[in-house]
Design an enzyme around this catalytic site. Structure first.
Site, PDB file in Angstrom:
ATOM      1  N   CYS A  45       0.852  -1.192   0.000  1.00 44.78           N
ATOM      2  CA  CYS A  45       0.000   0.000   0.000  1.00 44.78           C
ATOM      3  C   CYS A  45       0.891   1.246   0.000  1.00 44.78           C
ATOM      4  CB  CYS A  45      -0.879  -0.008   1.249  1.00 44.78           C
ATOM      5  SG  CYS A  45      -1.846   1.486   1.390  1.00 44.78           S
ATOM      6  N   GLU A  52       3.215  -5.629   9.031  1.00 40.95           N
ATOM      7  CA  GLU A  52       3.523  -4.261   8.577  1.00 40.95           C
ATOM      8  C   GLU A  52       4.670  -3.674   9.399  1.00 40.95           C
ATOM      9  OE1 GLU A  52       0.218  -1.374   8.517  1.00 40.95           O
ATOM     10  OE2 GLU A  52       1.686   0.161   9.078  1.00 40.95           O
ATOM     11  N   SER A 102      -7.637  -9.791  11.270  1.00 37.80           N
ATOM     12  CA  SER A 102      -7.362  -8.463  10.721  1.00 37.80           C
ATOM     13  C   SER A 102      -7.279  -7.438  11.845  1.00 37.80           C
ATOM     14  CB  SER A 102      -8.482  -8.079   9.744  1.00 37.80           C
ATOM     15  OG  SER A 102      -8.584  -6.684   9.666  1.00 37.80           O
TER      16      SER A 102
HETATM   17 FE1  F3S Z   1      -3.317   0.928   3.068  1.00 34.89          FE
HETATM   18 FE2  F3S Z   1      -4.724   2.009   4.930  1.00 34.89          FE
HETATM   19 FE3  F3S Z   1      -5.567  -0.086   3.775  1.00 34.89          FE
HETATM   20  S1  F3S Z   1      -2.563   1.705   4.927  1.00 34.89           S
HETATM   21  S2  F3S Z   1      -3.780  -1.203   3.188  1.00 34.89           S
HETATM   22  S3  F3S Z   1      -5.289   1.896   2.807  1.00 34.89           S
HETATM   23  S4  F3S Z   1      -5.765   0.370   5.914  1.00 34.89           S
END
Ligand code: F3S
Length: 248
Positions: free
Chosen positions: A95, A125, A217
């Site tokens: 992301c 992450e 999650s």
């Molecule tokens: Fe990115 Fe936010 Fe989703 S960091 S993966 S848009 S929760």
């Protein structure tokens, strides 16, 4: 009659939607395609990917050829290095919000700062971000972790995208006392914030909340916590419709 209201902010976030679309596009173009770890923390979505021929592997060691999709949580730098060495194809679905944190961690590490990641040390992450600053970040999850930090000269604070804003502000305040020179980046993703605010405001108006999302999650777990603050006995976390106790 029961009224059902759908939150303004529901469904996949931008990063996950992008990763899912990337995976489905790539599977049409390439023969052997793998995701490194489940692409998202949602069992049903992972099953759908598998049914389309996208396999999940846990480590790059398992692969001698093919293409690997990096998931939205991102990975440490050494994973890219290893993939290049093994001449594997890479499709990077990290992301962009996570990429930005990795970049900050790398840049500020090179400038001589101690990187402090506010987040869960077990979350991919956070492990990924740490891998962009030589795995030398201090990872702070609780007030106690923050208080135990040594006094440091230069500190750069980043935060896991899914952290709650209030916890970030509280921990950042403690950490700021620990450094001579402190820079901080609120890297909480706006999708997370919007979802959390929408869940809170909706849960104040209803008698029961149903949160649909992966049990593993982090995003979903945070939403459940928030809804439980308003509806402790009537918040239901489910992955599929079959789990909803409709007879209640
Ligand atoms: Fe990115 Fe936010 Fe989703 S960091 S993966 S848009 S929760």
């Amino acid at each position: 009659m029961m009224k059902v209201i759908v939150s303004n902010h529901s469904g996949f976030c931008f990063g996950v939607e992008k990763a899912m679309n990337t995976a489905f596009t790539e599977v049409n173009n390439k023969d052997s395609i793998y995701t490194l770890g489940p692409l998202i923390h949602n069992k049903q979505a992972v099953e759908k990917l598998e049914n389309n021929g996208i396999k999940t592997i846990e480590k790059l060691d398992e692969l001698e050829e093919g293409t690997v999709i990096i998931r939205s949580h991102g990975v440490p730098k050494n994973v890219y290095d290893m993939a290049y060495e093994k001449k594997l194809g890479i499709v990077d679905a990290t992301c962009p919000f996570v990429k930005k944190i990795q970049k900050i961690a790398k840049e500020y590490k090179e400038k001589g700062y101690n990187i402090i990641i506010i987040g869960n040390p077990d979350h991919p992450e956070v492990k990924g971000i740490n891998g962009w600053c030589n795995n030398e970040a201090y990872i702070v999850k609780t007030r106690d972790d923050a208080k135990k930090l040594p006094f440091l000269d230069k500190i750069c604070i980043v935060v896991q995208t899914t952290m709650s804003l209030s916890l970030y502000l509280e921990l950042a305040q403690i950490i700021e006392e620990k450094g001579k020179e402190v820079v901080k980046f609120n890297t909480i993703c706006s999708a997370t914030k919007d979802r959390q605010e929408a869940a809170r405001s909706l849960s104040q108006k209803v008698e029961a909340m149903v949160v649909i999302g992966g049990y593993h999650s982090s995003n979903t777990q945070k939403l459940v916590e928030i809804c439980k603050q308003e509806n402790p006995d009537t918040t239901f976390h489910i992955e599929t419709i079959n789990e909803l106790p409709i007879d209640l």
